[in-house]
Each structure stands twice: as C-alpha cells, then as structure tokens.
Design an enzyme around this catalytic site. Structure first.
Site, PDB file in Angstrom:
ATOM      1  N   HIS A 220       0.864  -1.181   0.000  1.00  0.00           N
ATOM      2  CA  HIS A 220       0.000   0.000   0.000  1.00  0.00           C
ATOM      3  C   HIS A 220       0.899   1.230   0.000  1.00  0.00           C
ATOM      4  CE1 HIS A 220      -3.650   2.382   0.835  1.00  0.00           C
ATOM      5  NE2 HIS A 220      -2.805   3.177   1.469  1.00  0.00           N
ATOM      6  N   CYS A 221       0.698   2.092  -0.996  1.00  0.00           N
ATOM      7  CA  CYS A 221       1.525   3.295  -1.119  1.00  0.00           C
ATOM      8  C   CYS A 221       0.724   4.496  -0.631  1.00  0.00           C
ATOM      9  CB  CYS A 221       1.958   3.497  -2.567  1.00  0.00           C
ATOM     10  SG  CYS A 221       3.009   4.952  -2.799  1.00  0.00           S
ATOM     11  N   PRO A 222       1.099   5.086   0.493  1.00  0.00           N
ATOM     12  CA  PRO A 222       0.341   6.244   0.999  1.00  0.00           C
ATOM     13  C   PRO A 222       0.485   7.472   0.120  1.00  0.00           C
ATOM     14  CG  PRO A 222       2.340   5.917   2.301  1.00  0.00           C
ATOM     15  CD  PRO A 222       2.230   4.736   1.383  1.00  0.00           C
TER      16      PRO A 222
ATOM     17  N   ASN B 209      -3.319   4.542  -2.475  1.00  0.00           N
ATOM     18  CA  ASN B 209      -3.917   3.356  -3.081  1.00  0.00           C
ATOM     19  C   ASN B 209      -2.987   2.166  -2.893  1.00  0.00           C
ATOM     20  OD1 ASN B 209      -5.780   1.818  -4.434  1.00  0.00           O
ATOM     21  ND2 ASN B 209      -5.361   2.660  -6.462  1.00  0.00           N
TER      22      ASN B 209
END
Length: 212
Positions: A143-145, A149
C-alpha cells in the site's frame, strides 16, 4: 479511495478528505510545485540565455511531465484488483472441522488458501488483505500512501511507469540546472543559484518518498 465499477473497467473517485489523504496531497503538491519552480526558474533562465536552442528541452520536459501525471493519477484511481466481499460465510464442508486454510490444486500445483475473516472467503494465490484499505487485493505488492492506493495486479504497471517517468523528469531538472549553472556561472547571482537549485531538490525529495 472509492471505486466505481462499470461494464468495462473499474475506476475510482476520492472520498471525503481524511488524514489518510495527507501524504497523497503532499506528494501531489511536491510534484506540481517542484515542476512549476523548474519551469519558472532554471528553464526560464536557460531560454533567456540560449533562445530557440532550448526548444527541444522544453518539449521533452513537458512531455515527460504529462506522462508522470498520467501514470500518477492512473496509479491512484485505477482499481488495484480488489476482490468483492462475500455477503455471508460459506457453509463448511465438515461442520465439525473448520480450518483457517484449505489446500487446492491449480494447474498441477498445490496451493494453501488462507481464510479472510473480513472479506469472508478463502484468498486465492498471490492475494493479500491490505490493513489500510481493508480489502483483499489480487497480486498485492504494497500500500503506497503517497498515491493513496494499493499497488496490485491491475495498477502495478502504472506505478512502474510512474517511477520510471518520475526519475527521468527529475534527471531533466538536475541536468538543466547544472548546465545552466556551469555555462553561465559568471552571469548568475547568488539568488539565481538558489532559484536553480530549489526545483531539483524538491523533485529529488519527492522521488525519495517513493524509494522508501
């Protein structure tokens, strides 16, 4: 991120602003702000000093920036591969023996499918539950903040395109700034030196966020 499914594809629309969207807004601000600073200072100085000779550099820079934005927003708003949740628990084959995983054979290979208590189904291979989005994602990578997403099967290529184009975008900024400083160092004031260095530093910091 809120996803909307159509007959052909799944797109996404942002929810109301929350603390989870802060890194996304910070990364978007650094990307656009750093690029505008690059256009307003290093590239403007280069145009003033070289004239039409810098036209290919301008065209290349704008093209790469458009590619960066396109890849960024597609990574953010394309469904990464979220599996819909089951409406209810499936009845166990043996009521006296309920396990957290089952063994299945797929194309001659045996896989262990783990049960997801939240989504109420056995997760297929290479599927993981994201603790941030609270969804099971196919081909889950992380999960890439900074794009708010998950990076999964359906948007992994866009995330890769984004990293590659962002690196090229940053290198263009660094090269233009260095060339301008080296060639016209006797004509530049101390303030102009800071103006030339600031955009590249912003883009470099932005790239470092995604390398974590």
């Amino acid at each position: 991120t809120l996803y909307i499914t159509s007959k052909t594809k799944t797109t996404a629309m942002p929810r109301s602003l929350s603390l989870r969207q802060v890194p996304f807004l910070v990364s978007l601000s650094l990307l656009i702000g750093g690029t505008l600073l690059f256009y307003f200072f290093p590239l403007r100085h280069l145009i003033e000093m070289t004239g039409w000779i810098s036209t290919p550099v301008i065209a290349l820079s704008v093209l790469v920036f458009v590619i960066v934005l396109n890849a960024f927003f597609r990574t953010t708003f394309v469904d990464p591969g979220i599996f819909p949740r089951a409406l209810e628990d499936p009845p166990p084959a043996d009521p006296l023996k309920v396990t957290n995983h089952i063994l299945v054979e797929i194309k001659g290979y045996e896989y262990k499918l783990n049960w997801c208590d939240t989504c109420k189904f056995y997760r297929p291979p290479r599927c993981s539950h994201c603790s941030v989005c609270d969804n099971c994602v196919e081909g889950f990578d992380h999960h890439c903040p900074w794009v708010d997403n998950c990076v999964g099967k359906r948007n992994y290529k866009f995330f890769l395109h984004f990293l590659i184009s962002l690196t090229i975008h940053m290198l263009i900024g660094v090269v233009v700034s260095v060339i301008t400083i080296v060639l016209y160092r006797h004509e530049l004031t101390q303030v102009m030196y800071l103006q030339l260095a600031c955009p590249s530093n912003c883009l470099f910091v932005y790239l470092c966020l995604f390398s974590r």
